[in-house]
Design a protein around this motif. Sequence first.
Motif, short mmCIF file in Angstrom:
data_model
loop_
_atom_site.label_atom_id
_atom_site.label_comp_id
_atom_site.label_asym_id
_atom_site.label_seq_id
_atom_site.Cartn_x
_atom_site.Cartn_y
_atom_site.Cartn_z
N ASN A 98 0.82 -1.22 0.00
CA ASN A 98 0.00 0.00 0.00
C ASN A 98 0.85 1.27 0.00
O ASN A 98 0.35 2.37 0.28
CB ASN A 98 -0.93 0.01 1.22
CG ASN A 98 -1.94 -1.12 1.18
OD1 ASN A 98 -2.53 -1.38 0.13
ND2 ASN A 98 -2.13 -1.79 2.31
N ARG A 99 2.12 1.10 -0.33
CA ARG A 99 3.06 2.22 -0.23
C ARG A 99 3.77 2.51 -1.55
O ARG A 99 4.85 3.10 -1.53
CB ARG A 99 4.10 1.92 0.85
CG ARG A 99 3.53 1.90 2.26
CD ARG A 99 3.41 3.30 2.80
NE ARG A 99 2.51 3.41 3.93
CZ ARG A 99 2.23 4.55 4.54
NH1 ARG A 99 2.77 5.67 4.08
NH2 ARG A 99 1.40 4.60 5.53
N TYR A 100 3.20 2.12 -2.66
CA TYR A 100 3.88 2.38 -3.93
C TYR A 100 2.91 2.97 -4.96
O TYR A 100 1.69 2.77 -4.88
CB TYR A 100 4.53 1.12 -4.48
CG TYR A 100 3.56 0.18 -5.19
CD1 TYR A 100 3.36 0.29 -6.57
CD2 TYR A 100 2.88 -0.81 -4.50
CE1 TYR A 100 2.47 -0.56 -7.22
CE2 TYR A 100 2.01 -1.66 -5.14
CZ TYR A 100 1.80 -1.53 -6.51
OH TYR A 100 0.92 -2.36 -7.15
N GLY A 157 -1.23 1.18 -8.12
CA GLY A 157 -0.86 1.16 -6.71
C GLY A 157 -1.74 2.06 -5.87
O GLY A 157 -2.08 1.74 -4.74
N LYS A 158 -2.09 3.21 -6.42
CA LYS A 158 -3.00 4.16 -5.80
C LYS A 158 -3.91 4.73 -6.88
O LYS A 158 -3.60 4.66 -8.07
CB LYS A 158 -2.24 5.31 -5.12
CG LYS A 158 -1.37 4.91 -3.93
CD LYS A 158 -2.22 4.49 -2.74
CE LYS A 158 -1.35 4.15 -1.53
NZ LYS A 158 -2.16 3.68 -0.38
N SER A 159 -5.02 5.31 -6.47
CA SER A 159 -5.87 6.02 -7.43
C SER A 159 -5.21 7.34 -7.80
O SER A 159 -4.31 7.81 -7.11
CB SER A 159 -7.25 6.27 -6.84
OG SER A 159 -7.15 7.23 -5.78
N ILE A 167 -1.13 12.58 -2.09
CA ILE A 167 0.18 12.25 -1.53
C ILE A 167 1.21 13.29 -1.95
O ILE A 167 2.00 13.77 -1.12
CB ILE A 167 0.60 10.83 -1.97
CG1 ILE A 167 -0.26 9.79 -1.27
CG2 ILE A 167 2.08 10.59 -1.66
CD1 ILE A 167 -0.13 8.39 -1.85
N CYS A 168 1.22 13.64 -3.22
CA CYS A 168 2.17 14.65 -3.70
C CYS A 168 1.93 16.00 -3.04
O CYS A 168 2.88 16.71 -2.68
CB CYS A 168 2.07 14.79 -5.22
SG CYS A 168 2.68 13.34 -6.13
#
Length: 393
Positions: free
Chosen positions: A77-79, A91-93, A100-101
């Motif tokens: 869950n960290r990539y 990895g993420k939406s 995150i950015c």
Amino acid sequence: MTKYKGTVIIGGFIGLLPAGGVVWDYIQYVLGFQSMGYNVFYIEDTKVYPVFGDTWDDSSTTIQRLHEIMKSFGLENRYIYLDELTQQIFGKSRKEYLEICKSADIFINISCANVMREEYLRIPIRILLDTDPMFTQIQINSDQTFSPEEGKLAELAKWHTHHFTFGENIFHDDCLIPKGDYSWKITRQPICLDYWNNKKAPAPKLVFTTLMNWKAGKKFQYGNQSWGQKDLTFPIIQNLPELESGISFKIAIGQTINDENEDSFEKLLKYGWEIVSTLEASGDHKKYQNFIYSSSAEISVAKETYVKAKTGWFSCRSACYLAAGRPVVAQDTGWSKNYPTGLGLFSFSDKNEALEAIRKISGDWDNHSKNAREIASSYFDHKKVLGNLIDSL
């Protein structure tokens, strides 16, 4: 004690270049920052598409490989992976990626791997981390690149707020690294020691090993000199097996550029080297670690460029050998100014110095093994390396 806690993004190319050593080089930044209480994410956004296993219009193998690697470390869950062709995010939406950015405090672009997009340029601290000293600075200060597909490092470098290098001697008078317009700061490979708690003893007959790229890139021309790779330095130690018959010597060789080096490899076999496939030794991060564990010690050369420029570079791979309690005999790039030598870790400039170190280790392996681990703890512990990096911002 670090000055800062927050969200850190690590940029690398674990999926693109899944060799075991590459995985460990980058994943220990993610694991290290996470263990220190940072909210950390790994981003692979290289625009290089693809390298292994994919066709030009399908990166699914790379994405699956990255997912499995991250999952094996509990980081599924960290990539984030950005597909350059389709502009899809894995990895993420996309919403999570943007959030995150937006919340990130630090972006660390290791090995100049990632491109700099608008999302990253809004992050207040953007670190370019040079793991290939002299080669990186030559590319920044000239139009040379390792391949036509690569962008210009001069353009990439200017979008970062801080510049770090593994060239630990960059400020020494005898170091030839051109500093250019940047205030380079010094760092080194962090090692997560808990992941290198080796319980395996070496075989009764000592085995000195290494993993290396024979010629990972073309020569550069700079300052009226040529700057080359390990194919130019390995001849220094190529006949060691003939001189020390009671020891086995094993090497895994990758990235040979073309078949012009077959004669060199035939010579190695005649001298007594056992050559193993890179797939066997470092096909994934577990094989890489087991190859080191099965070794008694490391014997390795450095790229000709590191040596000629007196960079002070020290191998990430050798740091892992030390952490595993495996003594290291490594060609000196000037790193002996920065690390203790003579017990668990030895530098050499010629064949005789290498041979002397091998014989010392053979005579007292247990003591050298213990000290190797102590050097890793003193100089490469991720808490110290990453703490120093953050403190120097």
